[in-house]
Scaffold this active site. Sequence first.
Site, PDB file in Angstrom:
ATOM      1  N   GLU A   1      -3.258  10.510   3.046  1.00  0.00           N
ATOM      2  CA  GLU A   1      -4.140  10.199   3.569  1.00  0.00           C
ATOM      3  C   GLU A   1      -4.388  11.789   3.937  1.00  0.00           C
ATOM      4  O   GLU A   1      -3.561  12.242   4.801  1.00  0.00           O
ATOM      5  CB  GLU A   1      -3.981   9.452   5.181  1.00  0.00           C
ATOM      6  CG  GLU A   1      -4.275   8.012   4.159  1.00  0.00           C
ATOM      7  CD  GLU A   1      -3.852   7.117   5.820  1.00  0.00           C
ATOM      8  OE1 GLU A   1      -4.958   6.969   6.101  1.00  0.00           O
ATOM      9  OE2 GLU A   1      -3.260   6.345   5.816  1.00  0.00           O
TER      10      GLU A   1
ATOM     11  N   GLU B   1       0.766  -0.865   0.252  1.00  0.00           N
ATOM     12  CA  GLU B   1       0.127  -0.462   0.408  1.00  0.00           C
ATOM     13  C   GLU B   1       0.773   0.564   0.053  1.00  0.00           C
ATOM     14  O   GLU B   1       1.893   1.104   0.336  1.00  0.00           O
ATOM     15  CB  GLU B   1      -0.777  -0.068   1.431  1.00  0.00           C
ATOM     16  CG  GLU B   1      -1.746   0.710   1.710  1.00  0.00           C
ATOM     17  CD  GLU B   1      -2.826   0.850   2.357  1.00  0.00           C
ATOM     18  OE1 GLU B   1      -3.475   2.055   2.748  1.00  0.00           O
ATOM     19  OE2 GLU B   1      -2.822  -0.741   2.366  1.00  0.00           O
TER      20      GLU B   1
END
Length: 262
Positions: free
Chosen positions: A137, A133
Amino acid sequence: MRRRLGQVFLSKAALAVCLLMPFAGSAQEDTSFFEPFDTLAKSRWFISSGWANGDHQSCLWHRDRVAIKNGKLLLSLTADPKEDRDLSCAEIQTRDRFGYGTYEARMKVPYAEGMNANLFTFIGAPQERPHNEIDFEFIAPRQPALQTNFHTAESSTNEEVHRTSEDDGYRTYSFIWEPDRIRWFIDGSLIRDQSGGVLPDEPQKIYLSLWSTDTLIDWMGRFDPASAPQTLQVDWMGFTELGSGCAFDESVLCNPDVDASL
């Protein structure tokens, strides 16, 4: 980001041209693309709907929260109950997986305590692959913040928090993923350079989403339903395979100081 317990670009309205690239360690082929979000192409994008990622998520993914308007992708979080949740939220993901290259999107990001707006790549248990990943964010536990992160099967504690502000403007968020390096950029300016060590090495799907929590308080704070609705607005998104150069004017690869020519 998850705690899971797709041309030579001529303009924003240009059509995608498939450019194939073998990915080390996989038979999967990757394609460069530019997505202007004039429509949401079902051949490229899947809308998450009818589930959440776990009890930590206080909203339910639902297709009603995904819209295209005036050439923008709108991902919303609203106080509209769906099934067992009082809130509903939005996520889209690519059907294909993509490898080393440049991932970027021009977005207007909302901030609220207990909410996570994001652009990331992911592969893991749902696809029966090791967890890989790479994240942008946007959170606001006390004040607006950007957290960059990456995960591998060996390590999930690689986050960095960057100062940011809620100025209601569009910004271009990019990361360049190479076999031994990941670089994150905002509007073409480098904000993080991660070299060496164990980095993601699996082809991954691309995600854009907006979700809330009332349990991950230490990380994100607690979402107040009264702060809904919230909307993540995405003008465009692009992926350029590794080894390709400047493909469209707004790409970080058009910056003469940025090298990604492997």
